[in-house]
Enzyme design. Structure first.
Site, PDB file in Angstrom:
ATOM      1  CB  SER A  88      -0.948   0.013   1.218  1.00  0.00           C
ATOM      2  OG  SER A  88      -0.232   0.086   2.447  1.00  0.00           O
ATOM      3  N   PRO A 148      -0.675   2.921   4.810  1.00  0.00           N
ATOM      4  CG  PRO A 148       0.411   3.831   2.951  1.00  0.00           C
ATOM      5  CD  PRO A 148       0.646   2.951   4.146  1.00  0.00           C
ATOM      6  CE1 TYR A 149      -6.088  -3.650   3.660  1.00  0.00           C
ATOM      7  CE2 TYR A 149      -5.251  -3.779   5.905  1.00  0.00           C
ATOM      8  CZ  TYR A 149      -6.146  -4.187   4.938  1.00  0.00           C
ATOM      9  OH  TYR A 149      -7.111  -5.129   5.250  1.00  0.00           O
ATOM     10  N   GLY A 150      -4.114   0.602   6.274  1.00  0.00           N
ATOM     11  CA  GLY A 150      -4.932   0.865   7.452  1.00  0.00           C
ATOM     12  C   GLY A 150      -5.739   2.137   7.317  1.00  0.00           C
ATOM     13  CB  THR A 152      -7.649   2.430   2.336  1.00  0.00           C
ATOM     14  OG1 THR A 152      -7.115   1.121   2.609  1.00  0.00           O
ATOM     15  CG2 THR A 152      -6.616   3.252   1.590  1.00  0.00           C
TER      16      THR A 152
END
Length: 316
Positions: A88, A148-150, A152
């Site tokens: 991510s 960044p995954y977290g 989103t």
């Protein structure tokens, strides 16, 4: 019950779809069969759902007209999303925004416009907590994602809350803690570890291995998701879903050695960007409101996943 399951060809989505049809539900599964990992694996997952009450739609949630699908559903299980913390970062972030934020907004918007207004169950992640302020971590803890995954996945939760508040949608967000079991993605740790143990190949472990996780067996996750369709809770509610026991990665490796009877070939690597030292969930709320409790301990769950990996390798 008529259900729409997004991400139906994936690890959790296919397991959920199979359970729902076994319980008598009619299920429409949607998946774009992305190449994040083998599409053949995803088609194998779909093949396990052997029921005339299951139908599959190969489509991207950001492109398909969603309203006709949502209009027929009593509940929308939104499991789809771009997974993985490491991918991510950098240029890969745009794909996460599209799959995890834009697709969620489109699905919520379509749901809000239908007369039937089905319940909306969203698959969130413990990644929204990052390095939490306290352990075990409860749902009111300030989210501090470290990837960044977290970010989103947290954005998806906020969209669910927003549509609950402004459109009156009945939304429930479930924060999954490190899910494992049969059909787990090939890039995820337990599948990699078990495959390497059986084939005698090298296992790459990021960090010291002392990272602690609340590992949760997939059937326990699916049980919580299924219950979310019928429990009467406030719109916009959020719940932790975890296996109830914290273990280090090194403990997992020790159990795998015992189950396989083989010494593992482990190579230590530097810590991965976005990794956290510990996750540990407070689950009082979901146990109370869903009458839910995890049933599978780590050793039993690993044994089950080991047998699945053996079957995969035998068919390869």
């Amino acid at each position: 019950m008529q259900a729409l399951v997004t991400g139906a060809a994936g690890f959790i989505g296919s397991t959920l779809s199979e359970r729902l049809v076994a319980e008598g539900a009619t299920v429409v599964g949607v998946d774009n069969l992305s190449d994040y990992y083998s599409t053949a694996t995803k088609r194998d997952n779909l093949a396990q759902i052997d029921s005339d009450r299951f139908s599959f739609v190969h489509a991207d949630l950001n492109e398909i007209d969603l309203e006709p699908l949502v209009a027929e559903a009593d509940v929308v299980f939104h499991i789809a999303g771009q997974p993985g913390v490491r991918g991510s970062w950098g240029e890969g972030f745009s794909e996460y925004v599209s799959a995890n934020i834009s697709a969620t907004q489109r699905l919520l918007e379509a749901t809000s416009r239908t007369d039937s207004r089905p319940k909306f169950v969203y698959a969130s992640s413990s990644s929204i907590y990052g390095d939490a302020e306290a352990y075990p971590t409860h749902e009111l803890t300030l989210p501090r994602p470290r990837s960044p995954y977290g970010v989103t996945k947290l954005a998806g939760e906020q969209l669910c809350r927003l549509y609950a508040a402004t459109s009156g949608l009945s939304t429930v967000s479930l924060r999954f803690f490190t899910v494992y079991g049969p059909r787990q993605r090939p890039d995820m740790a337990f599948t990699r570890f078990l495959t390497a143990a059986l084939t005698g190949t090298q296992i790459d472990v990021y960090g010291t291995g002392e990272q602690v996780r609340d590992f949760t067996y997939v059937d326990d996750i699916v049980d919580a998701v299924s219950r979310a369709a019928t429990v009467d809770v406030a719109p916009g509610s959020v719940y932790n879903v975890s296996g109830g026991g914290s273990h280090s990665v090194n403990e997992v490796l020790d159990i795998i050695e015992e189950l396989t009877g083989r010494e593992l070939n482990v190579r230590r690597q530097g810590s991965a960007a976005g990794d956290v030292a510990r996750t540990s969930a407070e689950t009082t709320a979901i146990r109370r409101d869903f009458s839910w409790t995890p049933r599978t301990d780590l050793r039993a769950g690993l044994q089950s996943q080991l047998e699945w990996v053996r079957g995969v390798l035998a068919r390869a």
